[in-house]
Scaffold this motif. Structure first.
Motif, PDB file in Angstrom:
ATOM      1  N   ARG A 247       0.817  -1.230   0.000  1.00 28.77           N
ATOM      2  CA  ARG A 247       0.000   0.000   0.000  1.00 28.77           C
ATOM      3  C   ARG A 247       0.845   1.271   0.000  1.00 28.77           C
ATOM      4  O   ARG A 247       0.315   2.353  -0.218  1.00 28.77           O
ATOM      5  CB  ARG A 247      -0.932  -0.003   1.208  1.00 28.77           C
ATOM      6  N   SER A 248       2.134   1.137   0.254  1.00 32.56           N
ATOM      7  CA  SER A 248       3.023   2.306   0.269  1.00 32.56           C
ATOM      8  C   SER A 248       3.809   2.375  -1.040  1.00 32.56           C
ATOM      9  O   SER A 248       4.480   1.414  -1.419  1.00 32.56           O
ATOM     10  CB  SER A 248       3.999   2.211   1.446  1.00 32.56           C
ATOM     11  N   ALA A 249       3.711   3.512  -1.729  1.00 34.14           N
ATOM     12  CA  ALA A 249       4.444   3.693  -2.989  1.00 34.14           C
ATOM     13  C   ALA A 249       5.951   3.647  -2.745  1.00 34.14           C
ATOM     14  O   ALA A 249       6.705   3.100  -3.561  1.00 34.14           O
ATOM     15  CB  ALA A 249       4.057   5.026  -3.628  1.00 34.14           C
ATOM     16  N   ALA A 250       6.406   4.208  -1.611  1.00 37.93           N
ATOM     17  CA  ALA A 250       7.845   4.211  -1.298  1.00 37.93           C
ATOM     18  C   ALA A 250       8.369   2.791  -1.103  1.00 37.93           C
ATOM     19  O   ALA A 250       9.447   2.435  -1.594  1.00 37.93           O
ATOM     20  CB  ALA A 250       8.100   5.047  -0.047  1.00 37.93           C
ATOM     21  N   ALA A 251       7.588   1.962  -0.412  1.00 41.96           N
ATOM     22  CA  ALA A 251       7.989   0.563  -0.201  1.00 41.96           C
ATOM     23  C   ALA A 251       8.020  -0.188  -1.523  1.00 41.96           C
ATOM     24  O   ALA A 251       8.938  -0.976  -1.795  1.00 41.96           O
ATOM     25  CB  ALA A 251       7.026  -0.120   0.766  1.00 41.96           C
ATOM     26  N   GLY A 252       7.015   0.057  -2.369  1.00 38.57           N
ATOM     27  CA  GLY A 252       6.977  -0.574  -3.693  1.00 38.57           C
ATOM     28  C   GLY A 252       8.165  -0.186  -4.541  1.00 38.57           C
ATOM     29  O   GLY A 252       8.784  -1.029  -5.211  1.00 38.57           O
ATOM     30  N   MET A 253       8.503   1.102  -4.497  1.00 38.56           N
ATOM     31  CA  MET A 253       9.673   1.593  -5.239  1.00 38.56           C
ATOM     32  C   MET A 253      10.942   0.914  -4.730  1.00 38.56           C
ATOM     33  O   MET A 253      11.797   0.485  -5.522  1.00 38.56           O
ATOM     34  CB  MET A 253       9.783   3.120  -5.074  1.00 38.56           C
ATOM     35  N   GLY A 254      11.072   0.785  -3.422  1.00 39.74           N
ATOM     36  CA  GLY A 254      12.250   0.141  -2.830  1.00 39.74           C
ATOM     37  C   GLY A 254      12.378  -1.313  -3.252  1.00 39.74           C
ATOM     38  O   GLY A 254      13.472  -1.772  -3.607  1.00 39.74           O
ATOM     39  N   ILE A 255      11.241  -2.032  -3.244  1.00 36.30           N
ATOM     40  CA  ILE A 255      11.251  -3.451  -3.639  1.00 36.30           C
ATOM     41  C   ILE A 255      11.693  -3.602  -5.093  1.00 36.30           C
ATOM     42  O   ILE A 255      12.550  -4.437  -5.415  1.00 36.30           O
ATOM     43  CB  ILE A 255       9.843  -4.068  -3.432  1.00 36.30           C
ATOM     44  N   ALA A 258      15.420  -2.607  -5.647  1.00 37.82           N
ATOM     45  CA  ALA A 258      16.294  -3.646  -5.097  1.00 37.82           C
ATOM     46  C   ALA A 258      16.351  -4.844  -6.036  1.00 37.82           C
ATOM     47  O   ALA A 258      17.422  -5.417  -6.283  1.00 37.82           O
ATOM     48  CB  ALA A 258      15.799  -4.066  -3.716  1.00 37.82           C
ATOM     49  N   ALA A 259      15.185  -5.227  -6.596  1.00 37.84           N
ATOM     50  CA  ALA A 259      15.130  -6.367  -7.521  1.00 37.84           C
ATOM     51  C   ALA A 259      15.943  -6.097  -8.772  1.00 37.84           C
ATOM     52  O   ALA A 259      16.732  -6.945  -9.224  1.00 37.84           O
ATOM     53  CB  ALA A 259      13.676  -6.675  -7.880  1.00 37.84           C
ATOM     54  N   LEU A 260      15.788  -4.904  -9.357  1.00 35.58           N
ATOM     55  CA  LEU A 260      16.487  -4.576 -10.608  1.00 35.58           C
ATOM     56  C   LEU A 260      17.994  -4.469 -10.402  1.00 35.58           C
ATOM     57  O   LEU A 260      18.789  -4.967 -11.221  1.00 35.58           O
ATOM     58  CB  LEU A 260      15.946  -3.264 -11.192  1.00 35.58           C
ATOM     59  N   ILE A 261      18.405  -3.829  -9.305  1.00 32.54           N
ATOM     60  CA  ILE A 261      19.840  -3.666  -9.039  1.00 32.54           C
ATOM     61  C   ILE A 261      20.482  -5.010  -8.706  1.00 32.54           C
ATOM     62  O   ILE A 261      21.574  -5.327  -9.185  1.00 32.54           O
ATOM     63  CB  ILE A 261      20.074  -2.631  -7.911  1.00 32.54           C
ATOM     64  N   SER A 262      19.779  -5.829  -7.904  1.00 32.93           N
ATOM     65  CA  SER A 262      20.329  -7.156  -7.593  1.00 32.93           C
ATOM     66  C   SER A 262      20.411  -8.011  -8.851  1.00 32.93           C
ATOM     67  O   SER A 262      21.300  -8.844  -8.997  1.00 32.93           O
ATOM     68  CB  SER A 262      19.473  -7.855  -6.536  1.00 32.93           C
ATOM     69  N   GLY A 263      19.469  -7.787  -9.799  1.00 35.01           N
ATOM     70  CA  GLY A 263      19.516  -8.505 -11.066  1.00 35.01           C
ATOM     71  C   GLY A 263      20.755  -8.171 -11.869  1.00 35.01           C
ATOM     72  O   GLY A 263      21.376  -9.053 -12.481  1.00 35.01           O
TER      73      GLY A 263
END
Length: 331
Positions: A247-255, A258-263
């Motif tokens: 429900r939080s846009a900031a949390a969604g952005m962080g997830i 993190a996924a793209l950079i770890s990729g």
């Protein structure tokens, strides 16, 4: 259904424009593409200065020598050694067939830009557009109003998905146009019909040139930006799912970040972890298959990566629709 769906999509489009997400994407491209253009211009000047010539054959020969010197190092990891070997073989092929792979021009810059942007930069632009499509309804308190209207929930989410696809398509098209128009000021606007080699394949660690064919650069760009659009679509759908779940846009952005950079990190290190090829983030560099670059994990092919990304996108859609339709918004 048609009329109500059109008005829903129109409403979602206006919401995205009102939040100025697309304006942010446009401004980022407007700032970064001139910087990348200048960096490439300086790099070409430096290479010419070091060799004392602007003859592309001499520059290519020097690159081959530099790569061979790096290959002679005992400290070079084995996976990097394979990548460099393939690159040497490709450059020798270009030299033998008298084709300049880096002929200056706006179309060539646009081709190189997509190769670099497809796995991280463009997906991040898509995340900016997609990550708060649903979560912002919670933060702004409009979710109850949205879902108490006499419109089925699946239609509401579908309208958001259609609006997202429209803006993803616009972003990819805008990237091509801006890369071409801005770099053309420096490198010129010619080169659409320049022959580009495609069809390189890596078989058993060796470059297979038996399937290589020539095609005009405009066709190559069409194929390349089509693959880039598909990558952005998959990332957008996954970001939409995250927006439904969080429900939080900031949390969604962080997830998503993190996924793209770890990729990106995994792609560099994944050669010893074969199961990583089933992660969507390891399959984003689709344009590498066109260029004939060694895949991050042996056995990966273009059909395989397209299949993996399609499965992830379909799974994300199923989760997003299921949660969005079933969730209790009164809580």
């Amino acid at each position: 259904m048609g009329g109500s769906m059109f008005s829903l999509v129109q409403n979602e489009t206006l919401k995205i424009l009102r939040r100025r997400r697309f304006l942010v994407v446009f401004l980022i491209l407007l700032i970064l593409i001139p910087i990348f253009t200048y960096a490439q211009y300086r790099a070409s000047l430096t290479a010419q200065k070091q060799l004392g010539t602007d003859d592309w054959r001499a520059l290519l020969q020097q690159q081959i020598v530099d790569l061979q010197n790096r290959l002679s190092s005992n400290r070079l990891p084995e996976e990097w050694r394979e990548i460099l070997k393939i690159r040497v073989q490709m450059q020798q092929y270009y030299l033998e067939h008298d084709i300049n792979p880096n002929a200056p021009g706006g179309p060539t810059f646009a081709r190189g830009f997509m190769d670099q942007a497809v796995s991280l930069f463009l997906p991040m632009m898509v995340v900016v557009l997609a990550v708060d499509l649903v979560s912002s309804e919670y933060s702004e308190g409009t979710i109850k109003l949205l879902l108490t209207r006499p419109v089925r929930r699946w239609k509401v989410l579908t309208s958001k998905l259609i609006a997202l696809i429209l803006f993803i398509s616009l972003t990819v098209l805008l990237t091509l146009l801006m890369a071409y128009l801005i770099s053309g000021l420096v490198f010129g606007y010619g080169g659409w019909d320049m022959p580009v080699l495609a069809g390189f394949q890596v078989v058993g660690g060796e470059l297979d040139t038996s399937q290589v064919f020539l095609l005009p650069q405009w066709k190559y760009l069409f194929m390349q930006y089509g693959l880039g659009w598909f990558v952005c679509l998959v990332v957008g759908i996954i970001a939409l799912m995250v927006s439904v779940l969080v429900r939080s846009a900031a949390a969604g952005m962080g997830i998503m970040m993190a996924a793209l950079i770890s990729g990106t990190i995994l792609t560099q290190m994944a050669s010893s972890w074969e199961s990583a090829k089933y992660l969507f983030v390891v399959n984003l560099q689709l344009t590498d298959y066109l260029a004939g670059t060694l895949p991050p994990i042996k056995g990966m092919t273009l059909p395989f990566s397209l299949a993996v990304l399609s499965v992830w996108a379909l799974a994300a859609l199923c989760v997003a629709y299921f949660v969005f339709i079933k969730r209790d918004v009164t809580s």
